[in-house]
Design a protein around this motif. Structure first.
Motif, PDB file in Angstrom:
ATOM      1  N   VAL A  14      34.228  48.476  47.812  1.00 48.37           N
ATOM      2  CA  VAL A  14      34.777  47.138  47.588  1.00 48.37           C
ATOM      3  C   VAL A  14      34.781  46.729  46.115  1.00 48.37           C
ATOM      4  CG1 VAL A  14      32.665  45.813  48.029  1.00 48.37           C
ATOM      5  CG2 VAL A  14      34.887  44.779  48.488  1.00 48.37           C
ATOM      6  N   GLU A  15      33.750  47.016  45.361  1.00 49.39           N
ATOM      7  CA  GLU A  15      33.723  46.585  43.961  1.00 49.39           C
ATOM      8  C   GLU A  15      34.712  47.368  43.108  1.00 49.39           C
ATOM      9  OE1 GLU A  15      32.446  43.802  42.768  1.00 49.39           O
ATOM     10  OE2 GLU A  15      31.817  43.418  44.830  1.00 49.39           O
ATOM     11  N   ALA A  16      34.853  48.659  43.349  1.00 45.20           N
ATOM     12  CA  ALA A  16      35.844  49.441  42.607  1.00 45.20           C
ATOM     13  C   ALA A  16      37.251  48.933  42.895  1.00 45.20           C
ATOM     14  CB  ALA A  16      35.727  50.923  42.961  1.00 45.20           C
ATOM     15  N   VAL A  17      37.522  48.602  44.143  1.00 51.93           N
ATOM     16  CA  VAL A  17      38.833  48.071  44.514  1.00 51.93           C
ATOM     17  C   VAL A  17      39.042  46.692  43.890  1.00 51.93           C
ATOM     18  CG1 VAL A  17      40.283  47.333  46.436  1.00 51.93           C
ATOM     19  CG2 VAL A  17      38.966  49.448  46.624  1.00 51.93           C
ATOM     20  N   ALA A  18      38.025  45.842  43.922  1.00 54.30           N
ATOM     21  CA  ALA A  18      38.145  44.506  43.327  1.00 54.30           C
ATOM     22  C   ALA A  18      38.417  44.591  41.827  1.00 54.30           C
ATOM     23  CB  ALA A  18      36.878  43.690  43.598  1.00 54.30           C
ATOM     24  N   GLU A  19      37.751  45.508  41.135  1.00 48.28           N
ATOM     25  CA  GLU A  19      37.981  45.687  39.695  1.00 48.28           C
ATOM     26  C   GLU A  19      39.392  46.184  39.422  1.00 48.28           C
ATOM     27  OE1 GLU A  19      36.186  44.735  37.041  1.00 48.28           O
ATOM     28  OE2 GLU A  19      34.936  43.793  38.560  1.00 48.28           O
ATOM     29  N   VAL A  40      40.249  36.419  41.353  1.00 49.12           N
ATOM     30  CA  VAL A  40      41.043  37.608  41.626  1.00 49.12           C
ATOM     31  C   VAL A  40      40.204  38.687  42.326  1.00 49.12           C
ATOM     32  CG1 VAL A  40      40.693  38.735  39.377  1.00 49.12           C
ATOM     33  CG2 VAL A  40      42.794  39.162  40.667  1.00 49.12           C
ATOM     34  N   ARG A  41      38.946  38.762  41.981  1.00 49.91           N
ATOM     35  CA  ARG A  41      38.042  39.725  42.614  1.00 49.91           C
ATOM     36  C   ARG A  41      37.547  39.218  43.976  1.00 49.91           C
ATOM     37  NH1 ARG A  41      37.653  39.965  37.229  1.00 49.91           N
ATOM     38  NH2 ARG A  41      37.450  42.005  36.245  1.00 49.91           N
ATOM     39  N   GLN A  42      37.198  37.930  44.026  1.00 49.37           N
ATOM     40  CA  GLN A  42      36.633  37.381  45.256  1.00 49.37           C
ATOM     41  C   GLN A  42      37.638  37.388  46.405  1.00 49.37           C
ATOM     42  OE1 GLN A  42      33.298  36.749  45.458  1.00 49.37           O
ATOM     43  NE2 GLN A  42      33.772  36.746  47.646  1.00 49.37           N
ATOM     44  N   ARG A  43      38.897  37.137  46.112  1.00 49.73           N
ATOM     45  CA  ARG A  43      39.912  37.169  47.169  1.00 49.73           C
ATOM     46  C   ARG A  43      39.967  38.552  47.812  1.00 49.73           C
ATOM     47  NH1 ARG A  43      44.177  33.463  47.959  1.00 49.73           N
ATOM     48  NH2 ARG A  43      45.491  35.266  48.394  1.00 49.73           N
ATOM     49  N   LEU A  44      39.812  39.594  46.998  1.00 47.52           N
ATOM     50  CA  LEU A  44      39.785  40.952  47.555  1.00 47.52           C
ATOM     51  C   LEU A  44      38.530  41.146  48.396  1.00 47.52           C
ATOM     52  CD1 LEU A  44      38.675  44.108  47.277  1.00 47.52           C
ATOM     53  CD2 LEU A  44      41.122  43.763  47.664  1.00 47.52           C
ATOM     54  N   ARG A  45      37.390  40.766  47.851  1.00 47.73           N
ATOM     55  CA  ARG A  45      36.131  40.922  48.593  1.00 47.73           C
ATOM     56  C   ARG A  45      36.189  40.206  49.941  1.00 47.73           C
ATOM     57  NH1 ARG A  45      33.696  39.031  43.372  1.00 47.73           N
ATOM     58  NH2 ARG A  45      33.274  40.920  42.193  1.00 47.73           N
ATOM     59  N   ALA A  74      53.454  43.926  63.895  1.00 46.96           N
ATOM     60  CA  ALA A  74      53.725  44.890  62.827  1.00 46.96           C
ATOM     61  C   ALA A  74      52.419  45.341  62.191  1.00 46.96           C
ATOM     62  CB  ALA A  74      54.612  44.248  61.767  1.00 46.96           C
ATOM     63  N   HIS A  75      52.531  46.222  61.233  1.00 54.17           N
ATOM     64  CA  HIS A  75      51.421  46.580  60.348  1.00 54.17           C
ATOM     65  C   HIS A  75      51.745  45.987  58.979  1.00 54.17           C
ATOM     66  CE1 HIS A  75      50.483  49.509  63.448  1.00 54.17           C
ATOM     67  NE2 HIS A  75      49.337  49.733  62.846  1.00 54.17           N
ATOM     68  N   TRP A  76      50.754  45.386  58.341  1.00 57.46           N
ATOM     69  CA  TRP A  76      50.923  44.813  57.008  1.00 57.46           C
ATOM     70  C   TRP A  76      50.440  45.808  55.958  1.00 57.46           C
ATOM     71  CZ3 TRP A  76      53.514  40.604  55.551  1.00 57.46           C
ATOM     72  CH2 TRP A  76      53.876  39.697  56.549  1.00 57.46           C
ATOM     73  N   LEU A  77      51.338  46.210  55.086  1.00 58.99           N
ATOM     74  CA  LEU A  77      50.989  47.071  53.958  1.00 58.99           C
ATOM     75  C   LEU A  77      50.570  46.147  52.820  1.00 58.99           C
ATOM     76  CD1 LEU A  77      51.047  50.021  52.852  1.00 58.99           C
ATOM     77  CD2 LEU A  77      53.260  49.424  51.886  1.00 58.99           C
ATOM     78  N   GLU A  78      49.321  46.280  52.383  1.00 61.94           N
ATOM     79  CA  GLU A  78      48.789  45.370  51.370  1.00 61.94           C
ATOM     80  C   GLU A  78      47.732  46.074  50.528  1.00 61.94           C
ATOM     81  OE1 GLU A  78      47.598  42.150  53.895  1.00 61.94           O
ATOM     82  OE2 GLU A  78      45.970  43.273  54.780  1.00 61.94           O
ATOM     83  N   HIS A  79      47.302  45.388  49.491  1.00 58.46           N
ATOM     84  CA  HIS A  79      46.277  45.910  48.573  1.00 58.46           C
ATOM     85  C   HIS A  79      46.614  47.325  48.111  1.00 58.46           C
ATOM     86  CE1 HIS A  79      43.977  42.382  49.370  1.00 58.46           C
ATOM     87  NE2 HIS A  79      43.827  42.671  50.644  1.00 58.46           N
ATOM     88  N   PHE A  80      47.858  47.510  47.695  1.00 56.10           N
ATOM     89  CA  PHE A  80      48.308  48.815  47.217  1.00 56.10           C
ATOM     90  C   PHE A  80      48.213  48.801  45.696  1.00 56.10           C
ATOM     91  CE2 PHE A  80      51.987  52.095  47.803  1.00 56.10           C
ATOM     92  CZ  PHE A  80      51.164  53.095  47.329  1.00 56.10           C
TER      93      PHE A  80
END
Length: 127
Positions: A14-19, A40-45, A74-80
């Motif tokens: 999670v932290e690597a993705v948030a960064e 921006v980081r907290q929304r991902l977390r 459907a499937h949502w494609l996100e956080h790419f």
């Protein structure tokens, strides 16, 4: 194109993705007047679900991620997100192609979740 692979994400990612999210979205969010260093980081977390997320590794190192979240219709494609130095290398295209082929085989509709008003969002929005 470098050697890459997808692996299932875990909470340890999670932290690597948030960064990476903060790095990748910073210019667009600043241009829109919406960049907040912590938000921006907290929304991902807050929305990170490892069960629906894959980590992109290039030569064994963290390089990005993508989520494919199931929903009722459907499937949502996100956080790419892909590390900036790898953008344009064909890795993102290959990852996307593989995920879309998987959904096609399953007969699943895919919807894209993107930052509105970003240069990458060259689509129309149904209202």
């Amino acid at each position: 194109m470098a050697g890459w692979e997808l692996r299932p994400a875990s909470m340890a990612d999670v932290e690597a993705v948030a960064e990476l999210r903060a790095l990748v979205l910073r210019a667009d969010l600043e241009r829109l007047g919406r960049y907040d260093e912590e938000r921006v980081r907290q929304r991902l977390r807050d929305g990170f679900v490892p069960a629906y997320t894959w980590v992109v590794e290039v030569d064994g190192a963290f390089a990005g991620c993508v989520a494919l979240r199931p929903a009722a219709d459907a499937h949502w494609l996100e956080h790419f997100y892909l590390a900036p130095h790898l953008q344009g290398s064909g890795i993102g295209t290959a990852v996307l192609r593989g995920l879309l082929e998987r959904c096609d085989r399953a007969g699943a509709l895919v919807r894209l979740n993107v930052l509105h008003a970003s240069p990458q969002c060259q689509c129309t929005v149904d209202t």
